[in-house]
Design a protein around this motif. Structure first.
Motif, PDB file in Angstrom:
ATOM      1  N   ALA A 228       6.106   4.391  -4.005  1.00 47.87           N
ATOM      2  CA  ALA A 228       6.257   3.772  -5.322  1.00 47.87           C
ATOM      3  C   ALA A 228       6.831   4.765  -6.320  1.00 47.87           C
ATOM      4  CB  ALA A 228       4.910   3.261  -5.818  1.00 47.87           C
ATOM      5  N   LYS A 229       7.741   4.277  -7.147  1.00 56.30           N
ATOM      6  CA  LYS A 229       8.353   5.152  -8.155  1.00 56.30           C
ATOM      7  C   LYS A 229       7.376   5.479  -9.272  1.00 56.30           C
ATOM      8  CE  LYS A 229      12.635   5.830 -10.724  1.00 56.30           C
ATOM      9  NZ  LYS A 229      14.028   5.356 -10.929  1.00 56.30           N
ATOM     10  N   ALA A 230       6.501   4.544  -9.622  1.00 58.40           N
ATOM     11  CA  ALA A 230       5.528   4.742 -10.703  1.00 58.40           C
ATOM     12  C   ALA A 230       4.111   4.651 -10.163  1.00 58.40           C
ATOM     13  CB  ALA A 230       5.746   3.701 -11.796  1.00 58.40           C
ATOM     14  N   LEU A 231       3.305   5.639 -10.501  1.00 56.14           N
ATOM     15  CA  LEU A 231       1.908   5.679 -10.069  1.00 56.14           C
ATOM     16  C   LEU A 231       1.021   6.014 -11.264  1.00 56.14           C
ATOM     17  CD1 LEU A 231       2.239   7.689  -6.729  1.00 56.14           C
ATOM     18  CD2 LEU A 231       1.782   5.251  -6.954  1.00 56.14           C
ATOM     19  N   PRO A 232      -0.261   5.707 -11.200  1.00 54.03           N
ATOM     20  CA  PRO A 232      -1.170   6.049 -12.302  1.00 54.03           C
ATOM     21  C   PRO A 232      -1.195   7.553 -12.558  1.00 54.03           C
ATOM     22  CG  PRO A 232      -2.207   4.541 -10.759  1.00 54.03           C
ATOM     23  CD  PRO A 232      -0.938   5.001 -10.118  1.00 54.03           C
ATOM     24  N   LYS A 233      -1.496   7.943 -13.788  1.00 58.88           N
ATOM     25  CA  LYS A 233      -1.477   9.360 -14.164  1.00 58.88           C
ATOM     26  C   LYS A 233      -2.447  10.189 -13.336  1.00 58.88           C
ATOM     27  CE  LYS A 233       0.091   8.723 -18.918  1.00 58.88           C
ATOM     28  NZ  LYS A 233      -0.216   8.907 -20.364  1.00 58.88           N
ATOM     29  N   GLN A 234      -3.587   9.608 -12.987  1.00 55.74           N
ATOM     30  CA  GLN A 234      -4.570  10.371 -12.225  1.00 55.74           C
ATOM     31  C   GLN A 234      -4.150  10.571 -10.768  1.00 55.74           C
ATOM     32  OE1 GLN A 234      -4.948   7.391 -13.494  1.00 55.74           O
ATOM     33  NE2 GLN A 234      -6.230   6.016 -12.248  1.00 55.74           N
TER      34      GLN A 234
END
Length: 302
Positions: A228-234
């Motif tokens: 995935a290109k975008a993941l949660p900050k944590q």
């Protein structure tokens, strides 16, 4: 043994092996196992595609197809086989000079076949899981690993797109653990074919409900989130690092499957500037970090 002679023998020996692989098909012919496993998952993707609007020969399929032969055959012939033979002999010579002539700590070959195959598989997969995390965590290694994460449409052949430096890193780190348990060439071959098939499955455009087995084996619904290109900050260094087994991600809390993931955007921040051709992709990692944005390890959602 003279190292130049060793290099010569490594090249000629591997060239003869490769020719026999192609000219003499058999159950131990890795060339035809690779072709057969790949053809099997290609047909699965065509018959039961998870993403039905994805082309049969998806974007960059032929680039990935070339990577398959380069990484598994050409690179081994040109560089890796000879270099690794020299390094192993040099390493063994150093150990012998201090009185260590055998690295084997467990005589697993005296165990039942299923037992040493299972142990070898678990040890290798565990080591590879940590190595995979290392590729995401170390900026220098991430530049090479970007090649694999430059895939924009997922399919089985995406499993085969990776920088040749990854082979060097994986084999170097896994050498001593496997040597300590004395895994033989036959066992390594069987383990490798199994992991090849699961790796193809993980990247395929195919959905299979594994039920409770999803907590043990990696699968497309899980691995899609690794890309995935975008993941949660944590989770900014990545998620779902499992190669064959998913159990390590669940044990070490790196699992992440928030939803289906079928149509999520793949890649990494700045991938629009990443090379699209083979030549520039395999030289990219040696150029170092180009800019803070395009080379960031972080793939977090804003």
């Amino acid at each position: 043994m003279d190292f130049w002679q060793l290099i010569k023998e490594a090249y000629t020996g591997y060239a003869n092996y490769l020719w026999q692989e192609i000219s003499q098909p058999g159950w131990h012919s890795y060339f035809y196992w690779l072709i057969g496993v790949s053809a099997f998952f290609l047909i699965l993707e065509w018959v039961r595609p998870w993403r039905k609007n994805q082309a049969r020969f998806r974007r960059d399929f032929w680039l990935d197809f070339f990577y398959m032969f380069f990484n598994f055959f050409l690179f081994s012939l040109i560089v890796f086989n000879a270099a690794s033979n020299v390094v192993v002999h040099f390493f063994n010579d150093i150990l012998a000079s201090i009185g260590i002539t055998n690295l084997v700590a467990f005589e697993v070959m005296s165990w039942p076949t299923w037992a040493h195959l299972l142990l070898g598989f678990f040890v290798r997969d565990f080591v590879q899981w940590w190595t995979h995390r290392l590729l995401h965590r170390v900026p220098f290694l991430w530049e090479f690993h970007k090649v694999h994460h430059s895939v924009k449409e997922m399919g089985f052949a995406a499993h085969l797109r990776f920088h040749w430096m990854e082979t060097v890193v994986y084999r170097t780190i896994e050498y001593i653990p496997l040597a300590l348990i004395g895994i033989g060439l036959r066992d390594f071959f069987i383990i490798h074919i199994f992991t090849l098939a699961v790796g193809h499955f993980n990247h395929s455009n195919f959905k299979l409900n594994l039920g409770p087995l999803k907590y043990i084996f990696n699968n497309p619904q899980m691995h899609i989130w690794h890309h995935a290109k975008a993941l949660p900050k944590q989770r900014n260094y990545g998620v779902n690092f499992g190669l064959t087994l998913s159990i390590w991600d669940y044990l070490f809390k790196t699992d992440y499957i928030p939803e289906s993931g079928r149509d999520i955007e793949l890649g990494f921040p700045g991938d629009e500037d990443f090379p699209q051709d083979f030549t520039h992709q395999v030289t990219h990692g040696f150029k170092g970090r180009t800019s803070p944005d395009s080379s960031s390890l972080h793939r977090s959602k804003p």
